[in-house]
Scaffold this motif. Structure first.
Motif, PDB file in Angstrom:
ATOM      1  N   ILE A   1       0.837  -1.210   0.000  1.00 43.24           N
ATOM      2  CA  ILE A   1       0.000   0.000   0.000  1.00 43.24           C
ATOM      3  C   ILE A   1       0.867   1.254   0.000  1.00 43.24           C
ATOM      4  O   ILE A   1       0.597   2.223  -0.718  1.00 43.24           O
ATOM      5  CB  ILE A   1      -0.956  -0.010   1.208  1.00 43.24           C
ATOM      6  CG1 ILE A   1      -2.015  -1.107   1.028  1.00 43.24           C
ATOM      7  CG2 ILE A   1      -1.626   1.343   1.391  1.00 43.24           C
ATOM      8  CD1 ILE A   1      -2.916  -1.289   2.224  1.00 43.24           C
ATOM      9  N   LEU A   2       1.938   1.251   0.800  1.00 45.40           N
ATOM     10  CA  LEU A   2       2.806   2.421   0.890  1.00 45.40           C
ATOM     11  C   LEU A   2       3.673   2.592  -0.353  1.00 45.40           C
ATOM     12  O   LEU A   2       4.104   3.706  -0.657  1.00 45.40           O
ATOM     13  CB  LEU A   2       3.699   2.312   2.131  1.00 45.40           C
ATOM     14  CG  LEU A   2       2.976   2.348   3.475  1.00 45.40           C
ATOM     15  CD1 LEU A   2       3.965   2.164   4.616  1.00 45.40           C
ATOM     16  CD2 LEU A   2       2.211   3.658   3.649  1.00 45.40           C
ATOM     17  N   ALA A   3       3.907   1.511  -1.077  1.00 49.85           N
ATOM     18  CA  ALA A   3       4.813   1.576  -2.230  1.00 49.85           C
ATOM     19  C   ALA A   3       4.102   1.938  -3.529  1.00 49.85           C
ATOM     20  O   ALA A   3       4.746   2.392  -4.474  1.00 49.85           O
ATOM     21  CB  ALA A   3       5.533   0.238  -2.403  1.00 49.85           C
ATOM     22  N   ARG A   4       2.778   1.748  -3.589  1.00 49.06           N
ATOM     23  CA  ARG A   4       2.056   1.973  -4.842  1.00 49.06           C
ATOM     24  C   ARG A   4       1.007   3.059  -4.648  1.00 49.06           C
ATOM     25  O   ARG A   4       0.160   2.966  -3.763  1.00 49.06           O
ATOM     26  CB  ARG A   4       1.401   0.678  -5.314  1.00 49.06           C
ATOM     27  CG  ARG A   4       2.393  -0.454  -5.532  1.00 49.06           C
ATOM     28  CD  ARG A   4       1.729  -1.660  -6.141  1.00 49.06           C
ATOM     29  NE  ARG A   4       2.661  -2.769  -6.281  1.00 49.06           N
ATOM     30  CZ  ARG A   4       2.372  -3.907  -6.899  1.00 49.06           C
ATOM     31  NH1 ARG A   4       1.176  -4.078  -7.435  1.00 49.06           N
ATOM     32  NH2 ARG A   4       3.285  -4.873  -6.975  1.00 49.06           N
ATOM     33  N   TRP A   5       1.063   4.052  -5.529  1.00 54.21           N
ATOM     34  CA  TRP A   5       0.184   5.200  -5.390  1.00 54.21           C
ATOM     35  C   TRP A   5      -1.289   4.818  -5.466  1.00 54.21           C
ATOM     36  O   TRP A   5      -2.109   5.303  -4.687  1.00 54.21           O
ATOM     37  CB  TRP A   5       0.510   6.249  -6.461  1.00 54.21           C
ATOM     38  CG  TRP A   5       1.544   7.225  -6.035  1.00 54.21           C
ATOM     39  CD1 TRP A   5       2.847   7.290  -6.437  1.00 54.21           C
ATOM     40  CD2 TRP A   5       1.379   8.280  -5.080  1.00 54.21           C
ATOM     41  NE1 TRP A   5       3.509   8.313  -5.800  1.00 54.21           N
ATOM     42  CE2 TRP A   5       2.627   8.940  -4.960  1.00 54.21           C
ATOM     43  CE3 TRP A   5       0.314   8.735  -4.305  1.00 54.21           C
ATOM     44  CZ2 TRP A   5       2.824  10.026  -4.108  1.00 54.21           C
ATOM     45  CZ3 TRP A   5       0.508   9.814  -3.462  1.00 54.21           C
ATOM     46  CH2 TRP A   5       1.744  10.449  -3.369  1.00 54.21           C
ATOM     47  N   TYR A   6      -1.644   3.957  -6.418  1.00 52.56           N
ATOM     48  CA  TYR A   6      -3.065   3.642  -6.583  1.00 52.56           C
ATOM     49  C   TYR A   6      -3.606   2.877  -5.381  1.00 52.56           C
ATOM     50  O   TYR A   6      -4.781   3.020  -5.016  1.00 52.56           O
ATOM     51  CB  TYR A   6      -3.296   2.878  -7.890  1.00 52.56           C
ATOM     52  CG  TYR A   6      -3.000   1.410  -7.867  1.00 52.56           C
ATOM     53  CD1 TYR A   6      -3.995   0.481  -7.591  1.00 52.56           C
ATOM     54  CD2 TYR A   6      -1.713   0.932  -8.156  1.00 52.56           C
ATOM     55  CE1 TYR A   6      -3.729  -0.886  -7.594  1.00 52.56           C
ATOM     56  CE2 TYR A   6      -1.442  -0.423  -8.164  1.00 52.56           C
ATOM     57  CZ  TYR A   6      -2.448  -1.324  -7.881  1.00 52.56           C
ATOM     58  OH  TYR A   6      -2.179  -2.673  -7.889  1.00 52.56           O
ATOM     59  N   LEU A   7      -2.740   2.089  -4.722  1.00 50.64           N
ATOM     60  CA  LEU A   7      -3.170   1.403  -3.506  1.00 50.64           C
ATOM     61  C   LEU A   7      -3.316   2.390  -2.346  1.00 50.64           C
ATOM     62  O   LEU A   7      -4.245   2.277  -1.540  1.00 50.64           O
ATOM     63  CB  LEU A   7      -2.178   0.308  -3.148  1.00 50.64           C
ATOM     64  CG  LEU A   7      -2.095  -0.891  -4.091  1.00 50.64           C
ATOM     65  CD1 LEU A   7      -1.029  -1.864  -3.616  1.00 50.64           C
ATOM     66  CD2 LEU A   7      -3.444  -1.591  -4.191  1.00 50.64           C
TER      67      LEU A   7
ATOM     68  N   GLY B   1      -6.526   4.275  -2.802  1.00 57.75           N
ATOM     69  CA  GLY B   1      -7.646   3.422  -2.430  1.00 57.75           C
ATOM     70  C   GLY B   1      -7.772   3.245  -0.926  1.00 57.75           C
ATOM     71  O   GLY B   1      -8.885   3.221  -0.389  1.00 57.75           O
ATOM     72  N   PHE B   2      -6.628   3.152  -0.235  1.00 56.89           N
ATOM     73  CA  PHE B   2      -6.673   2.962   1.211  1.00 56.89           C
ATOM     74  C   PHE B   2      -7.184   4.226   1.918  1.00 56.89           C
ATOM     75  O   PHE B   2      -7.907   4.127   2.913  1.00 56.89           O
ATOM     76  CB  PHE B   2      -5.293   2.602   1.746  1.00 56.89           C
ATOM     77  CG  PHE B   2      -5.266   2.291   3.213  1.00 56.89           C
ATOM     78  CD1 PHE B   2      -5.746   1.076   3.678  1.00 56.89           C
ATOM     79  CD2 PHE B   2      -4.786   3.219   4.130  1.00 56.89           C
ATOM     80  CE1 PHE B   2      -5.747   0.784   5.032  1.00 56.89           C
ATOM     81  CE2 PHE B   2      -4.786   2.943   5.485  1.00 56.89           C
ATOM     82  CZ  PHE B   2      -5.269   1.720   5.940  1.00 56.89           C
ATOM     83  N   VAL B   3      -6.834   5.386   1.406  1.00 53.79           N
ATOM     84  CA  VAL B   3      -7.360   6.631   1.982  1.00 53.79           C
ATOM     85  C   VAL B   3      -8.880   6.679   1.823  1.00 53.79           C
ATOM     86  O   VAL B   3      -9.614   7.052   2.753  1.00 53.79           O
ATOM     87  CB  VAL B   3      -6.700   7.855   1.326  1.00 53.79           C
ATOM     88  CG1 VAL B   3      -7.385   9.144   1.785  1.00 53.79           C
ATOM     89  CG2 VAL B   3      -5.212   7.902   1.666  1.00 53.79           C
ATOM     90  N   ALA B   4      -9.371   6.290   0.635  1.00 52.22           N
ATOM     91  CA  ALA B   4     -10.813   6.250   0.419  1.00 52.22           C
ATOM     92  C   ALA B   4     -11.474   5.241   1.364  1.00 52.22           C
ATOM     93  O   ALA B   4     -12.537   5.515   1.940  1.00 52.22           O
ATOM     94  CB  ALA B   4     -11.113   5.890  -1.034  1.00 52.22           C
TER      95      ALA B   4
ATOM     96  N   LEU C   1     -11.722   9.834  -4.852  1.00 53.53           N
ATOM     97  CA  LEU C   1     -10.539   8.996  -4.605  1.00 53.53           C
ATOM     98  C   LEU C   1     -10.792   7.552  -5.039  1.00 53.53           C
ATOM     99  O   LEU C   1      -9.907   6.899  -5.613  1.00 53.53           O
ATOM    100  CB  LEU C   1     -10.171   9.039  -3.121  1.00 53.53           C
ATOM    101  CG  LEU C   1      -9.646  10.381  -2.600  1.00 53.53           C
ATOM    102  CD1 LEU C   1      -9.418  10.313  -1.095  1.00 53.53           C
ATOM    103  CD2 LEU C   1      -8.368  10.784  -3.312  1.00 53.53           C
ATOM    104  N   GLY C   2     -11.996   7.048  -4.760  1.00 53.26           N
ATOM    105  CA  GLY C   2     -12.319   5.689  -5.181  1.00 53.26           C
ATOM    106  C   GLY C   2     -12.303   5.543  -6.701  1.00 53.26           C
ATOM    107  O   GLY C   2     -11.801   4.551  -7.237  1.00 53.26           O
ATOM    108  N   LEU C   3     -12.828   6.537  -7.389  1.00 53.49           N
ATOM    109  CA  LEU C   3     -12.818   6.501  -8.853  1.00 53.49           C
ATOM    110  C   LEU C   3     -11.396   6.628  -9.394  1.00 53.49           C
ATOM    111  O   LEU C   3     -11.040   5.958 -10.374  1.00 53.49           O
ATOM    112  CB  LEU C   3     -13.698   7.629  -9.406  1.00 53.49           C
ATOM    113  CG  LEU C   3     -15.207   7.430  -9.211  1.00 53.49           C
ATOM    114  CD1 LEU C   3     -15.958   8.721  -9.510  1.00 53.49           C
ATOM    115  CD2 LEU C   3     -15.717   6.300 -10.111  1.00 53.49           C
TER     116      LEU C   3
END
Length: 293
Positions: free
Chosen positions: A127-133, A136-139, A175-177
């Motif tokens: 999660i910390l290494a990939r922006w899209y993850l 998604g985690f913030v959302a 953010l989810g989109l």
């Protein structure tokens, strides 16, 4: 006959809150349909899992499935407010249930991803290494906050701040989109469709803020046109940034129906359908108000 206490006679905090009854304890078709609709994808996923319908990479397919239904249910929940303006005010009784169903699917999405990585440490590092993850985690974290504060007691404690807090649902949706777009990589047809429907709903809210009558078919027709054009522009812009494809070529593809119908037309069609609903209500109201004979 034994003495039975009616749900209506109980204090509000002692009534049994079931998915198929309203707050007064009466059977509700709206809540029943919403509950069945929210539960159906989970049952379908369980069937596919047990029957082998997810293929050899069933964890990965289940992750995508739960993520997709998180977005869908979130948009359905957001759609309740505009639909209330079209003469469906009772839909609001299903909004909390649909919001909690959204939270259920996003938590299942995270759990399945954790099972796929194999450990909590690996999940956190990914999660910390990939922006899209991370997006998604913030959302997901925002949805958890909204879910925890959706109880009656939380609403009473927060007072007016509750409504301010729950306005972050729009940020969560964006953010989810964005997570959906980034995860989909090349083919973003479904993310564009979901984003276009979100634009449609936000346009309806903008029209309401501008004091435009959402009961008017003309207003909805304008929303349909603007949302369809915005969806086409969003698709062209994404492909231009992500793949360096000429935006003009993507826009031109929206006018060609040789291979597929682009998401912008589906968004436009939903807007036109809502305009027709508004027009039908307007005609019925006009007949009721006109003098007889």
């Amino acid at each position: 006959m034994p003495y039975m206490i009616s749900a209506r006679s109980l204090p509000e905090d002692r009534r049994m809150d079931t998915p198929w009854t309203d707050r007064a304890g009466r059977f509700s078709w709206i809540r029943t349909i919403a509950f069945a609709g929210a539960l159906a994808p989970a049952l379908w996923l369980a069937w596919l899992w047990m029957s082998g319908g997810l293929g050899p990479r069933r964890l990965e397919e289940a992750i995508h499935f739960t993520g997709l239904w998180t977005i869908r249910l979130l948009l359905i929940t957001l759609a309740i407010t505009p639909l209330r303006r079209l003469g469906l005010p009772r839909l609001v009784i299903a909004r909390r249930m649909l919001g909690l169903a959204t939270l259920f699917y996003v938590l299942a999405h995270l759990l399945l991803y954790g099972l796929d990585t194999g450990s909590i440490g690996k999940t956190v590092s990914e999660i910390l290494a990939r922006w899209y993850l991370l997006v998604g985690f913030v959302a997901l974290s925002g949805l958890v906050v909204l879910g925890v504060t959706s109880t009656d007691s939380a609403i009473r404690r927060l007072g007016r701040n509750w409504q301010r807090l729950h306005r972050i649902v729009y940020v969560i949706a964006v953010l989810g989109l964005l997570h959906f777009f980034m995860q989909s990589k090349i083919d973003v047809t479904e993310p564009v469709l979901m984003a276009g429907l979100f634009v449609l709903m936000m346009a309806a809210r903008g029209a309401q803020a501008a004091k435009l009558p959402l009961a008017s078919p003309v207003v909805w027709a304008g929303i349909a046109v603007l949302s369809g054009l915005a969806t086409a522009g969003l698709e062209a812009g994404w492909y231009a940034v992500a793949t360096n494809a000429p935006a003009s070529a993507v826009l031109a593809a929206n006018l060609q129906f040789d291979y597929s119908i682009r998401p912008s037309w589906y968004v436009f069609g939903v807007g036109v359908a809502l305009a027709l609903v508004a027009g039908g209500r307007w005609l019925r109201q006009g007949r009721r108000l006109s003098p007889a004979g």
